[in-house]
Design an enzyme around this catalytic site. Sequence first.
Site, PDB file in Angstrom:
ATOM      1  N   TYR A 434       0.821  -1.217   0.000  1.00 49.35           N
ATOM      2  CA  TYR A 434       0.000   0.000   0.000  1.00 49.35           C
ATOM      3  C   TYR A 434       0.853   1.265   0.000  1.00 49.35           C
ATOM      4  O   TYR A 434       2.056   1.225   0.154  1.00 49.35           O
ATOM      5  CB  TYR A 434      -1.045   0.001   1.097  1.00 49.35           C
ATOM      6  N   GLU A 435       0.175   2.396  -0.236  1.00 51.41           N
ATOM      7  CA  GLU A 435       0.810   3.703  -0.445  1.00 51.41           C
ATOM      8  C   GLU A 435       1.790   3.674  -1.618  1.00 51.41           C
ATOM      9  O   GLU A 435       2.814   4.340  -1.612  1.00 51.41           O
ATOM     10  CB  GLU A 435       1.528   4.175   0.827  1.00 51.41           C
ATOM     11  N   GLY A 436       1.445   2.909  -2.644  1.00 58.65           N
ATOM     12  CA  GLY A 436       2.292   2.778  -3.814  1.00 58.65           C
ATOM     13  C   GLY A 436       3.158   1.552  -3.706  1.00 58.65           C
ATOM     14  O   GLY A 436       4.117   1.514  -2.922  1.00 58.65           O
TER      15      GLY A 436
END
Length: 591
Positions: A434-436
């Site tokens: 997550y978050e890229g």
Amino acid sequence: MTSYTAPLKDMQFLLHDVLKLAEQPIPGYSDLDEGFTAAVLDEAGKLARDVLEPLNAVGDREGCVLENGVVRTPTGFKAAFDQVRDGGWTALDCDPDYGGQGLPYIMGTAVGEIFVSANMAFNMYQGLTHGAYSAIHTHGSPEQKAKYLPKMVSCEWTGTMNLTEPHCGTDLGLMRTKAEPQADGSYKITGQKIFISAGEHDMADNIIHLVLAKAPGGGEGTKGISLFIVPKFLVNEDGSLGARNPVSVGKIEEKMGIHGNATCVLNYDGATGWLLGDLHKGMRAMFTMMNEARLGVGLQGYAVAEAAYQNGLAYAKDRLQGRDVTGVKNPSGPADPLIVHPDIRRNLMEQKSFVEGARALTFWAASLIDRHRRLDDAAADGLVSLMIPVIKGFQTDKGFEMAVQAQQIWGGHGYIEEQGMSQFVRDARIAQIYEGANGVQALDLVGRKLAQDGGKHVMAFFEIVKTEVKAHDGDERMKPFAEPLKAASKQLQAAAMFFMQSGMKNPNAALAGAYDFMHLMGHVCMGLMWTRMAKAAHLALDEGRGDAAYLKTKIATGQFYMARQLPACATHLARIESGADPVMALAAEAF
């Protein structure tokens, strides 16, 4: 069952011997003397040990439950959240104008590590709120700040970030959520968002969703995206809560880990929202959250590894298995403890050297953020922007690997759920995604950050490393650090030069090597941190300060990293210089 003790001595060493906070010209740092930081971190450690860590297994076991549109958090979470909130921990580094304590960001980072190690899923509720607070604080109007921030600082209201949709993750240009302007200046938000951490829960009176959506006239792709404040309950002019906004939970995702955090599908059915920042400039506002969030995820990578390491170490000292090949070490028992065996030592040293190096790198980055925010230092901002994908990508990859290694020490017992080691592995896994996702972090590093501002930030980083190496010319004690760091830095520069020479002719040559470059740079960053820590430890020993046994252990741990981990840089460079051909050799249908 697992346990956790905050590594206060190591944190204090970094803050005062390595970073020398009180000597820096950053406003607010002069107040951060050893006594003050020790008092704050000690209290955070007690809260983590006594309240948060015991709930970690509870959250993993019970998860969150959706009942009649309301998410029930695990047993004990609400009382613990009240305790964290009442203690002022959520307001630690927030603006005093909105009820914050105004401490530097680095103090929030250090406390955040302690809370993440104790209970990652729990800490996400306040961590995401901090990101939403930062976005509103940076881009909101005075009226929006006054309306939302005081309650978000106290976490009476929590916050979320809503990016992902079922058909688009990284490629936000494919977004379908719509924002229709209304006569009163508000917008009606319609669409579905998925994977929304802390999207609904029973621990706060209101939830302030920050939602990316497309308003009319923005055009195609990400250029048409705007960011909107969409509260769960509308807020009246006097600050009281009004009607329920039409945003609802479709379901809670069943996940591999972080079960204690409610990861929701959120349906927006004409929900009322207000533009945050400029129309069609939502990505700029969202990246205020994303950069902070990515640093926080990089912190999660090593913070979970720290907790796993502590439990792996305890088992290695306690579990009797086999005999030391050099001679019996536990003659009164049927076997020696696991820790006598060289391969267990290798395992533990890899964990210890990673965690302590990553902590140093994250704290340094946090100090750069403070330097940018409090001194308006553009160079610090450029340097930390360069570091963000490395901190997020490298530290979460290695953090997951270290959690697995801690589990490995437990053998078959580590695979049994009741022992708790598997939770560290399962929780750590999401940080790579997550978050890229980490592949995207590598592409961001190579495709954007290296060339940013004409490449001056990466050149500044090379100069920092060069200066550090030169500072130890002729110092035999620092030779095991300076020489490997110099070699690794040259390999990193060679990789960057390869991209410059080959990338223009064949972009795939750079992109195929991006992941290796991220890890190569991660190792160089860690080498830089270990060199600085060794220098600080030697100085403290020379001056007769601190715990000599701790300082000698620090130096030996750093020597392990430089001798055993930094050589990976040569492998990463060889992969990069092989170019795109080995990677792209097969046609898609040949797989």
